[in-house]
Write a protein that holds these residues in place. Structure first.
Motif, PDB file in Angstrom:
ATOM      1  N   ARG A 120       0.295  -1.195  -0.150  1.00 18.76           N
ATOM      2  CA  ARG A 120       0.103   0.020   0.282  1.00 18.76           C
ATOM      3  C   ARG A 120       1.038   1.443  -0.013  1.00 18.76           C
ATOM      4  N   GLU A 121       2.079   0.857   0.663  1.00 13.68           N
ATOM      5  CA  GLU A 121       2.763   2.550   0.772  1.00 13.68           C
ATOM      6  C   GLU A 121       3.373   2.667  -0.090  1.00 13.68           C
ATOM      7  N   ILE A 122       4.194   1.951  -0.978  1.00 16.65           N
ATOM      8  CA  ILE A 122       5.197   1.365  -2.411  1.00 16.65           C
ATOM      9  C   ILE A 122       3.660   2.478  -3.173  1.00 16.65           C
ATOM     10  N   LEU A 123       3.233   1.548  -3.468  1.00 14.12           N
ATOM     11  CA  LEU A 123       1.906   2.243  -4.938  1.00 14.12           C
ATOM     12  C   LEU A 123       1.360   3.560  -4.558  1.00 14.12           C
ATOM     13  N   GLY A 124       1.292   3.624  -3.036  1.00 10.01           N
ATOM     14  CA  GLY A 124       0.793   5.172  -2.677  1.00 10.01           C
ATOM     15  C   GLY A 124       1.932   6.058  -3.356  1.00 10.01           C
ATOM     16  N   ILE A 125       3.279   6.083  -2.877  1.00  9.15           N
ATOM     17  CA  ILE A 125       4.723   6.930  -3.713  1.00  9.15           C
ATOM     18  C   ILE A 125       4.305   6.884  -5.059  1.00  9.15           C
ATOM     19  N   ARG A 126       3.848   5.386  -5.202  1.00 10.90           N
ATOM     20  CA  ARG A 126       4.337   5.249  -7.196  1.00 10.90           C
ATOM     21  C   ARG A 126       3.263   6.355  -7.840  1.00 10.90           C
ATOM     22  N   LYS A 127       2.040   6.493  -7.446  1.00  9.02           N
ATOM     23  CA  LYS A 127       1.066   7.143  -8.180  1.00  9.02           C
ATOM     24  C   LYS A 127       1.690   8.749  -7.630  1.00  9.02           C
TER      25      LYS A 127
END
Length: 381
Positions: A72-79
């Motif tokens: 969740r954190e990684i996808l949030g950063i990428r978005k």
């Protein structure tokens, strides 16, 4: 912004990527002194004027299980990063390794007309060859560290350049053993073993313990041995309970970073598979390659292997120059046995050093300049 003062955005996902990024930025700044650079990186990149919107250790995960825990954190950063880059449109995006994070981002940017360059060819020659299709969709150009990689990519219609390995340029052909021993308060007569458990959280979790327990076994047989362990930035807290449980009575010095000094100073190293194995080879240090991961990750990854070698020195030599102890074979007993075997066989050490020297000469070709020239061609500058 003009090409004489470009803005590049970069993403490096771990300590090795930060190191590569710092070396690349130094070369880029030679060509474009007014260069601006931002994105995700670490201290080596920051030293070259890089502005980190997120620290690189946020992406420092390995394997399916570890990635899921932080998904969740990684996808949030990428978005957030993707939205910012699309809005601000750098002249080029350079993804440094971290393919699982970078390829999706690169594909989105490439589709929007932003030049997408990937620095470090994924090891499609070793496992997961199907990724070549994702590379083709995602990038305009790949900067390859090893000489056999561009031909593989060209066959798939992917533009690529061999740029050598920047570490081969910065690591001296003759390692500064005496100076680094003095800096680490080690004597010329000490027999020194460097323990390098990796820079990712999952590597510390799975590999540090067997390395520390192997050191205990080695010290029981050779009480005179000295051990040094570089710990990557941000990993000291994770290491603390492992040291408390497994390093009692061990003649061990824990270092904050300083892995290159440790490799220059040591006689042999027990090292996690990855870029550190190549660093050890460039420092001409005999090694035992170790790797462990969550059993689900191992079950998936072992079916996708395309060749018998995992460690980069062995891949380059196409031979088991150094032992590889992976997963169930990565036991403290086996690590200790293989480590002591190096210390007991001078002829074997000399043979390995001769091979490492050949590899160093092959990879040393002014990577920063070559990579900068390739990036300038992509930009038409």
């Amino acid at each position: 912004m003009s090409v004489s003062a470009p803005r590049f955005s970069l993403v490096a996902g771990e300590a090795s990527g930060d190191l590569l990024g710092g070396l690349l930025l130094a070369g880029l700044r030679q060509r474009w002194p007014e260069l601006q650079a931002d994105g995700i990186g670490g201290p080596k990149m920051a030293a070259q004027g890089f502005k980190a919107w997120w620290p690189h250790h946020k992406l420092s995960v390995f394997g399916y299980v570890d990635a899921l825990l932080h998904l969740r954190e990684i996808l949030g950063i990428r978005k957030q990063l993707g939205e910012r880059l699309l809005a601000e449109a750098p002249q080029a995006f350079i993804g440094i390794d971290a393919p699982d994070f970078n390829f999706a981002l690169e594909a989105k940017l490439k589709a929007a007309g932003i030049k997408s360059i990937h620095f470090v060819c994924p090891s499609i020659w070793a496992w997961r060859a199907e990724r070549v299709e994702k590379i083709r969709r995602s990038v305009d150009h790949v900067l390859c560290l090893f000489p056999f990689e561009p031909a593989l990519l060209h066959k798939a219609g992917i533009a690529a350049s061999y740029v050598g390995h920047p570490l081969a340029d910065v690591i001296p052909m003759e390692p500064p053993r005496s100076a680094c021993r003095a800096a680490l308060s080690l004597s010329e007569t000490d027999t020194v073993v460097a323990l390098l458990p990796g820079s990712r959280r999952s590597e510390i979790r799975y590999i540090a313990e067997p390395l520390l327990r192997a050191a205990q076994l080695m010290q029981r047989q050779r009480p005179e041995l000295r051990f040094i362990m570089p710990v990557a930035p941000g990993m000291r807290e994770l290491m603390a309970p492992l040291l408390q449980r497994h390093a009692q009575g061990l003649r061990l010095e824990v270092l904050d970073g300083r892995s290159h000094e440790a490799l220059a100073a040591c006689d042999i190293t027990l090292v996690a598979s990855g870029t550190a194995t190549l660093e050890a080879a460039l420092f001409k240090r005999p090694m035992v390659i170790a790797y462990r991961m969550h059993w689900l990750n191992w079950r998936r990854i072992r079916t996708k292997r395309l060749q018998p070698w995992v460690g980069l020195p062995n891949v380059l030599a196409e031979d088991f120059v150094v032992p590889e102890l992976l997963q169930d074979a990565c036991t403290p007993e086996a690590l200790a046995r293989e480590g002591l075997a190096w210390l007991d066989d001078a002829a074997r050490r000399e043979h390995a050093v001769a091979i490492f020297r050949q590899q160093h000469e092959l990879l040393r070709c002014n990577t920063a300049q070559r990579a900068t020239d390739a990036i300038a061609q992509v930009l038409g500058a």
